[in-house]
Design an enzyme around this catalytic site. Structure first.
Site: not given
Length: 188
Positions: A12, A44, A58, A137, A171
């Site tokens: 995420t 999230k 978050g 990430s 990503c």
């Protein structure tokens, strides 16, 4: 434990951006299990209102672990109304010392419109420089993009959205389905 022990651990990007009198927390919607996208529309980033005081949080990492931490954070906020930093420190202390909580694999970005904090399982409660925090990430990609975008006329939300778009382009564990929550200085 190694990263490979947690197949969902790579998954995420969450960013918090403070500019002027507002703070924005944005998160992508991708849930990955290993190299497979399980869901693309997860939420999230959440608004909590314990005791009538708004907080936006978050999370990155394991979803179940993050929900456990959010419940604990809400309890700490109820015990310390309007004191996000104190509640966050209390959560971090518990997270570091409690045998159950020590196993949780997640990180949080939280804000009440005044403080912008990153909470980790290592016992850290960090207030980032430059009014920008990013985890997950794609966090470093989003952080770098936001640092480059923060100057000028863009609002906090515009900076967060553009930084997340850049992170999603780089990503593979981040997508462009965003949840964005804004909170003004003073918690409204």
């Amino acid at each position: 434990m190694a990263d490979s022990d947690f197949p969902g651990w790579h998954g995420t990007t969450i960013i918090g951006v403070r500019k002027g009198d507002e703070v924005v927390v944005a998160g992508d919607g991708q849930v990955s299990l290993g190299q497979t996208v399980i869901k693309g529309t997860a939420r999230k980033v959440r608004r909590l209102s314990p005791g009538g005081h708004d907080v936006v949080a978050g999370f990155a990492g394991s979803t179940a672990d993050a929900f456990a931490l959010l419940e604990r954070l809400e309890a700490k906020l109820e015990a310390h109304p309007g004191q996000l930093q104190r509640a966050s420190v209390e959560l971090a202390k518990d997270w570091r010392t409690d045998k159950y909580l020590q196993k949780l694999e997640a990180m949080l970005i939280v804000t009440d419109g005044d403080a912008l904090l990153v909470i980790t399982g290592a016992g850290d409660v960090l207030e980032p420089e430059h009014g920008i925090a990013a985890i997950g990430s794609g966090g470093n990609f989003a952080l770098a993009a936001a640092r480059g975008l923060i100057e000028g006329d863009r609002s906090a939300e515009e900076v967060a959205r553009q930084a997340m778009a850049i992170a999603a382009d780089i990503c593979v564990y981040t997508n462009g389905n965003l949840t964005v929550e804004t909170i003004a200085k003073g918690g409204s």
